[in-house]
Design a protein around this motif. Sequence first.
Motif, short mmCIF file in Angstrom:
data_model
loop_
_atom_site.label_atom_id
_atom_site.label_comp_id
_atom_site.label_asym_id
_atom_site.label_seq_id
_atom_site.Cartn_x
_atom_site.Cartn_y
_atom_site.Cartn_z
N ALA A 1 -1.07 -3.02 -5.93
CA ALA A 1 -2.46 -3.32 -6.28
C ALA A 1 -2.74 -4.81 -6.18
O ALA A 1 -3.80 -5.22 -5.68
CB ALA A 1 -2.75 -2.82 -7.69
N SER A 2 -1.80 -5.62 -6.62
CA SER A 2 -1.97 -7.07 -6.51
C SER A 2 -2.05 -7.52 -5.06
O SER A 2 -2.86 -8.38 -4.70
CB SER A 2 -0.82 -7.79 -7.22
OG SER A 2 -0.77 -7.45 -8.56
N VAL B 1 -5.49 -6.77 -3.80
CA VAL B 1 -6.48 -7.75 -4.26
C VAL B 1 -6.37 -9.04 -3.46
O VAL B 1 -7.40 -9.61 -3.04
CB VAL B 1 -6.30 -8.02 -5.78
CG1 VAL B 1 -7.11 -9.22 -6.22
CG2 VAL B 1 -6.67 -6.80 -6.57
N ARG C 1 -1.32 -8.24 3.69
CA ARG C 1 -0.92 -7.27 2.68
C ARG C 1 0.60 -7.15 2.59
O ARG C 1 1.18 -7.19 1.51
CB ARG C 1 -1.52 -5.91 2.98
CG ARG C 1 -1.16 -4.85 1.94
CD ARG C 1 -1.88 -3.54 2.16
NE ARG C 1 -3.28 -3.69 1.86
CZ ARG C 1 -4.27 -3.46 2.72
NH1 ARG C 1 -4.00 -3.07 3.94
NH2 ARG C 1 -5.52 -3.63 2.38
N VAL D 1 -7.99 -8.41 -0.07
CA VAL D 1 -9.45 -8.38 -0.14
C VAL D 1 -10.01 -9.79 -0.29
O VAL D 1 -10.99 -10.16 0.37
CB VAL D 1 -9.93 -7.46 -1.29
CG1 VAL D 1 -11.41 -7.64 -1.56
CG2 VAL D 1 -9.63 -6.02 -0.95
N CYS D 2 -9.39 -10.58 -1.15
CA CYS D 2 -9.88 -11.95 -1.37
C CYS D 2 -9.77 -12.80 -0.10
O CYS D 2 -10.69 -13.55 0.23
CB CYS D 2 -9.11 -12.61 -2.50
SG CYS D 2 -9.48 -11.92 -4.11
#
Length: 70
Positions: A42-43, A46, A11, A49-50
């Motif tokens: 936010a990116s 994502v 992150r 999470v991916c």
Amino acid sequence: MLRQGANSAVRFTSYSTLKQLVQGNNTPGSQLPAWLTFGIGASAGVITVCTSSHRKPCLDSANDRYDHAL
């Protein structure tokens, strides 16, 4: 604990990389707008999470091997 550390590393690395890319277009010393900082965060979420959804099955299968070792 290792999984949490890996997620944080992904992150923060992705956030700082995206922020540097965006700040390259701005004048030095100027702040980014709040909406842009939110979008970068936010990116980064994502991306985290991916990558963690890809790593999770590998880590779980490694942990399952040692569940009944004792």
